[in-house]
Design an enzyme around this catalytic site. Sequence first.
Site, PDB file in Angstrom:
ATOM      1  N   HIS A 665      44.508  59.275 106.637  1.00  0.00           N
ATOM      2  CA  HIS A 665      45.790  59.475 105.967  1.00  0.00           C
ATOM      3  C   HIS A 665      45.599  60.132 104.594  1.00  0.00           C
ATOM      4  O   HIS A 665      45.861  61.317 104.436  1.00  0.00           O
ATOM      5  CB  HIS A 665      46.530  58.132 105.842  1.00  0.00           C
ATOM      6  CG  HIS A 665      47.885  58.251 105.231  1.00  0.00           C
ATOM      7  ND1 HIS A 665      48.481  57.237 104.541  1.00  0.00           N
ATOM      8  CD2 HIS A 665      48.766  59.276 105.185  1.00  0.00           C
ATOM      9  CE1 HIS A 665      49.676  57.625 104.110  1.00  0.00           C
ATOM     10  NE2 HIS A 665      49.866  58.868 104.489  1.00  0.00           N
ATOM     11  N   HIS A 670      47.070  64.053 102.630  1.00  0.00           N
ATOM     12  CA  HIS A 670      47.592  64.168 101.259  1.00  0.00           C
ATOM     13  C   HIS A 670      46.646  64.951 100.353  1.00  0.00           C
ATOM     14  O   HIS A 670      47.031  65.942  99.738  1.00  0.00           O
ATOM     15  CB  HIS A 670      47.822  62.775 100.662  1.00  0.00           C
ATOM     16  CG  HIS A 670      49.027  62.083 101.199  1.00  0.00           C
ATOM     17  ND1 HIS A 670      50.215  62.011 100.510  1.00  0.00           N
ATOM     18  CD2 HIS A 670      49.234  61.422 102.362  1.00  0.00           C
ATOM     19  CE1 HIS A 670      51.110  61.326 101.217  1.00  0.00           C
ATOM     20  NE2 HIS A 670      50.534  60.960 102.356  1.00  0.00           N
ATOM     21  N   HIS A 850      50.013  64.338 109.750  1.00  0.00           N
ATOM     22  CA  HIS A 850      50.493  63.349 108.790  1.00  0.00           C
ATOM     23  C   HIS A 850      51.501  62.396 109.425  1.00  0.00           C
ATOM     24  O   HIS A 850      51.438  61.179 109.222  1.00  0.00           O
ATOM     25  CB  HIS A 850      51.112  64.012 107.556  1.00  0.00           C
ATOM     26  CG  HIS A 850      51.646  63.018 106.585  1.00  0.00           C
ATOM     27  ND1 HIS A 850      52.982  62.712 106.486  1.00  0.00           N
ATOM     28  CD2 HIS A 850      51.009  62.205 105.702  1.00  0.00           C
ATOM     29  CE1 HIS A 850      53.138  61.762 105.573  1.00  0.00           C
ATOM     30  NE2 HIS A 850      51.974  61.444 105.078  1.00  0.00           N
ATOM     31  N   ILE A1004      55.942  61.718 101.978  1.00  0.00           N
ATOM     32  CA  ILE A1004      55.902  60.301 101.603  1.00  0.00           C
ATOM     33  C   ILE A1004      54.505  59.781 101.833  1.00  0.00           C
ATOM     34  O   ILE A1004      53.801  60.291 102.703  1.00  0.00           O
ATOM     35  CB  ILE A1004      56.920  59.463 102.414  1.00  0.00           C
ATOM     36  CG1 ILE A1004      57.020  58.021 101.910  1.00  0.00           C
ATOM     37  CG2 ILE A1004      56.590  59.483 103.887  1.00  0.00           C
ATOM     38  CD1 ILE A1004      57.761  57.852 100.616  1.00  0.00           C
TER      39      ILE A1004
END
Length: 1004
Positions: A665, A670, A850, A1004
Amino acid sequence: MLRKATFSHSSRVCALSPPSRAQSRPLQRTAVSRAYSNGVSKGPAAGVPVTLHSSKTHPRMATAAQALSTATTTAPATPPDNRVTWAVEIITHIPKYDASDIGLLLTVISTKGERREAPLKSTKPPEQVERKGADSGEDLPGRRDSFAIKLPAGFEPAAIWVEDKDDLGDKIFQRDGDLSRLFLKVVTLSAGSSTVTFIANTYISTEQGNRQFIRDDAFSNAKLAGSEVLAALMADELQQLRGEGKNQNQAIDSPRSDPDRIYRYAIYNDLGGDVAKTPGNVRQPLGGSSEFPYPRRLDTNRGNVTINGVAYELPPNTADAALVNPGVFRSILASIAEVLPPGLRALVLGLNSVAPVSLAATPWTPQDDNFDTDKTRGFIGNAVSGVLPGALVSIDAAVGKKIPPPLRWLLQKLRVIPGDEFDSVEEVLALYDRGAQGPWSAFSRKLEEAEAGRLSGRTGQAAAGRGGNGDVLDLLKYDMPKSLQDRLDTWPTDEEMGRMYLAGQNPLTIEVLDPERLAQLLKDSAGIREAEERIRERHLGGKSLEEWAAAGEEAGAQPRLFIVDYWAVFGLLDTLEAANAGSNRVMHAGRCVLFRRSDGHLVPVIIELAHSSKTAPVTYTASDPAAVWQVAKLIFQSVDSGWHQLVAKLIFQSVDSGWHQLVSHWLRTHACTEPFLIATRRQLPAAHPMFRLLMPHFRYTLPINAAARGSLINAGGVIETNFSPGPFSMQLSSIVYGMTWRFKEEGLTADLAKRGFLDSKGGLRIKDYPYAEDGLLLWGALKEYFEAYVELYYKTDEAVQNDTWLQAWWNEVKTEAHKDANASGWVDLDSRSNLVLAALTIAWVASAHHAAVNFGQYDYSGWMPSHSPLCRRPAPAQGSEAWQKLAAKGVSSSEMFTYISPPATATKVMSTVKLLSAHAQDEQYLSTDAQDWLPLESDERVKAVFEAFVAQITKEVAPEIERRNADPANISRNPASQGMAYTLLYPSSGPGVTMQGVPYSISI
Ligand SMILES: [Fe+2]
């Protein structure tokens, strides 16, 4: 240091102030040649300097002005009767709609470099228009203003400058507090049959002076292909975005603030906060060294403090804008507290100090990348609703015995708090809203009576944001994770553990264990060979691992053996063990061999765990010869023999939980996407076709990453305090980045091939792997879309090679943005197919990858026992005291819980993943037609390509996923086989925690 200039509007474009001495010398500019739709570069050859003349201009625009022809000031006056009236339409999003003057000044620049300031004369009153994708028309509604301007005959608009007048900015600021932004969406000029569109998508303010926009067909109109004027304007704009040059109205050397538009790279040296005051928070800077490689982040230029020769960035100023406004948060808490009994009220009011998401200042991000109003509101609502259910647990842990004993007894009796430890699975279940059961229901009824009609609007929104009905009960209890709904007894089973590696929240680490990989594994691990002998008859059908691995290679056969391998951290274990001494954290290296049974279920059969190089790894098996049968059985005969038998799996799942969060993740989506965004902003003009294709995939990524640096991955943040690697969490992700991250392996097909799941024809080698199967649908749709789009702009491979914007962009990606990445891992931008692959890989990671690892977080990790972020005790060696204690007959399940997260940390992570799993109201999904950047109104070809993509997603991909979920043959996604529908790659969703929906970007 350059100070921000304040300038007089009396010296606008037609009466420009003289340039400074430094500005008055001829500018040596590298003209940029580009490849356009005809594939021929018509501009000057790259590297040929073009001497341009300076002219009077506003200081910020001096460089651009120098690029323009002197014709601007020397052009003969055009007779009034030889002028053409152009209609101007300006779409903005404004804080509040009214009929007052929009207050913009427009300067039009011709293809020849002539410049005309055009007084905007309204032709009709402004209209409020629907704002696509917005939650409501209340904030930042759309507004259309219509004007007329006169331009000389033959004056063809190529670019515009737009300036926000002082008075309007002030007015907006005064009337709307922090919503002082004016968002310029699009400007259209039309006369006769000519229409020229300028897509802006940017916040403008008086402080920025003139803002430049290039017509949207700059890269598709052959007539514009060789325009030095446009090339120079675009180069100037990029120079400013890179924070280069000396003529900008931006404080390059100061900490960034609104409305700066500067995109520079920085390493991760800002995770410790104020390290001068809190030396314990000093963390190894990541990035810029071979030992600790890392993707770059956005530079915020807050200045450094140097400790032992190492520079650490100072923390954000607390006066900076916070992502979540502390005042709003406190007011929400107050409104909730007022309906509670006095004892609870005090506890809730103290919640501010234990919120999992920091309410402190968030690092700066440019306004154009920031959360929109709707997104901010949703984030606040979700942050509040996410934190409340665990709040009492956290407060209880924080104040401990200071809670008056009678109240504490009452809270425990009501199962609002479980105390310091979970003593049973039932205590964990008591945290969730299970309807009208147990003592909680009586308490909640009382609360409902008390709160009727008394929740404030914002509190109601907070509750509504999580899909609830706005009552207090809804705010104080966790929702039951979907992975448990109607299948409460499934989670401890071997079948469920295996299923989750194919369709859970982390389906990207399982690999086919082929003969070659198996041979290496057996060479590395004596324990696995020994364990295999124990389980061969009972769990492997009498065949050896080698036989099963070979069977998977036979023609037409599907692989039967798999591995999930987290042994890469083994080399760090001793460091971590020493660092964690005295703490309650134990980090394990782990690997799990899984076997696909003939009934189709994938089950773990061997788990190997190690917490130190000085202690032999411990191997657990699904079966065993008689001598160790009892122990083996106690570990794995889980369902019918009690919770205590799950420890091996729970520890491995805990290792997986950390890997999921830090690698699959955070790191791979990100952290790795942010530098692509920065490079795109710095090197591709906004009118460039690849900028427009990629920008939707970067929406909101900068602010959410900034928020993560502020409260999740920082020293003392949620990850460090609640996950096993503790303060080494980020170092761990750095090491994994250096060891494993290769750009060309991040796309779906390359990733599946690397893990052994694709055959020689590119087909999937196994059935019922939902992430891969649904992923290939999305990958295919995106690929067709990108191919058709690239074909519109690049007719030959040479056109890709000759596009110097594009090449500069990719070069910077490799040498700056991901400077530390393995140099062999890149795609060369030498052909259209490789351009598609590069863009597709970026888009895939930001969208589907994602979504697959993000939006299932609450519905899996929200059930702590099977995804414990923390492991507190080492895996017990066979025969050890700890082992025997677990194996003892009649042992309480409380023993199991001593290995995994206690209530305080469990609930903090549950609250955090709940916030991170929620879609905002204004989310943009692959399936929606909201598209901010493509010239859909002005280019029929682009429109057709995009609409074909949307149609494919909505009419083919989505129905096919529904069909697969309904097919009983797919047992991993079939409830009748204890599976559950796989929706994480289902393209669309509503707001909230839905466990479905694929946004374009990491939002998010
Ligand atoms: Fe995320």
